[in-house]
Design a protein around this motif. Structure first.
Motif, mmCIF file in Angstrom:
data_model
loop_
_atom_site.group_PDB
_atom_site.id
_atom_site.type_symbol
_atom_site.label_atom_id
_atom_site.label_comp_id
_atom_site.label_asym_id
_atom_site.label_seq_id
_atom_site.Cartn_x
_atom_site.Cartn_y
_atom_site.Cartn_z
ATOM 1 N N VAL A 6 83.992 28.503 39.165
ATOM 2 C CA VAL A 6 82.671 28.382 38.542
ATOM 3 C C VAL A 6 82.733 28.832 37.091
ATOM 4 O O VAL A 6 82.186 28.181 36.195
ATOM 5 N N SER A 9 84.118 26.150 34.870
ATOM 6 C CA SER A 9 83.586 24.797 35.052
ATOM 7 C C SER A 9 82.861 24.222 33.848
ATOM 8 O O SER A 9 82.869 23.006 33.653
ATOM 9 N N THR A 10 82.235 25.040 33.025
ATOM 10 C CA THR A 10 81.534 24.542 31.841
ATOM 11 C C THR A 10 81.680 25.555 30.712
ATOM 12 O O THR A 10 81.939 26.738 30.965
ATOM 13 N N PRO A 11 81.475 25.123 29.474
ATOM 14 C CA PRO A 11 81.507 26.095 28.378
ATOM 15 C C PRO A 11 80.459 27.201 28.544
ATOM 16 O O PRO A 11 80.710 28.352 28.194
ATOM 17 N N ALA A 12 79.306 26.863 29.108
ATOM 18 C CA ALA A 12 78.256 27.880 29.292
ATOM 19 C C ALA A 12 78.669 28.939 30.301
ATOM 20 O O ALA A 12 78.459 30.138 30.069
ATOM 21 N N THR A 13 79.272 28.532 31.424
ATOM 22 C CA THR A 13 79.678 29.526 32.419
ATOM 23 C C THR A 13 80.898 30.311 31.945
ATOM 24 O O THR A 13 81.064 31.465 32.326
ATOM 25 N N LEU A 14 81.723 29.699 31.103
ATOM 26 C CA LEU A 14 82.861 30.435 30.554
ATOM 27 C C LEU A 14 82.377 31.479 29.547
ATOM 28 O O LEU A 14 82.932 32.572 29.463
#
Length: 99
Positions: A6, A9-14
């Motif tokens: 998770v 999975s995306t730049p926002a979650t990273l």
């Protein structure tokens, strides 16, 4: 492991990963950062590296942490250091094409 997936999975979650999801990866990255020399000894299975070595590589390669993408391609963000790799494989390697 699900939280790790998770987080990546995306730049926002990273940018705001679930708590604890990157702890193992961060510990492995810090080990690499602290090393003066890296020595990897590995067998070759079916023309590739074992899955545990691939998993280790996947843990230490992270966009924005240990590498970045540029218009010219991928660029490492860790300092240079000697890396020695010893690979063992079975079979008979002789002749002109034995590399």
């Amino acid at each position: 492991m699900a939280d790790y997936a998770v987080a990546l999975s995306t730049p926002a979650t990273l940018a705001a990963p679930p708590k604890g999801s990157l702890d193992v990866a961060e510990a492995l990255i810090r080990e690499v950062e602290a090393a003066d020399v890296i020595v990897i000894g590995t067998p070759m299975h079916n023309f590739t590296i074992p899955s545990v070595l691939k998993a280790w590589i996947d843990q230490i390669l992270r966009v924005g942490r240990t590498m970045k993408s540029t218009p010219a391609g991928k660029v490492g963000m860790l300092r240079d250091r000697p890396v020695f790799i010893g690979a063992a494989s079975g079979g008979v390697f002789t002749g002109d094409r034995a590399n």
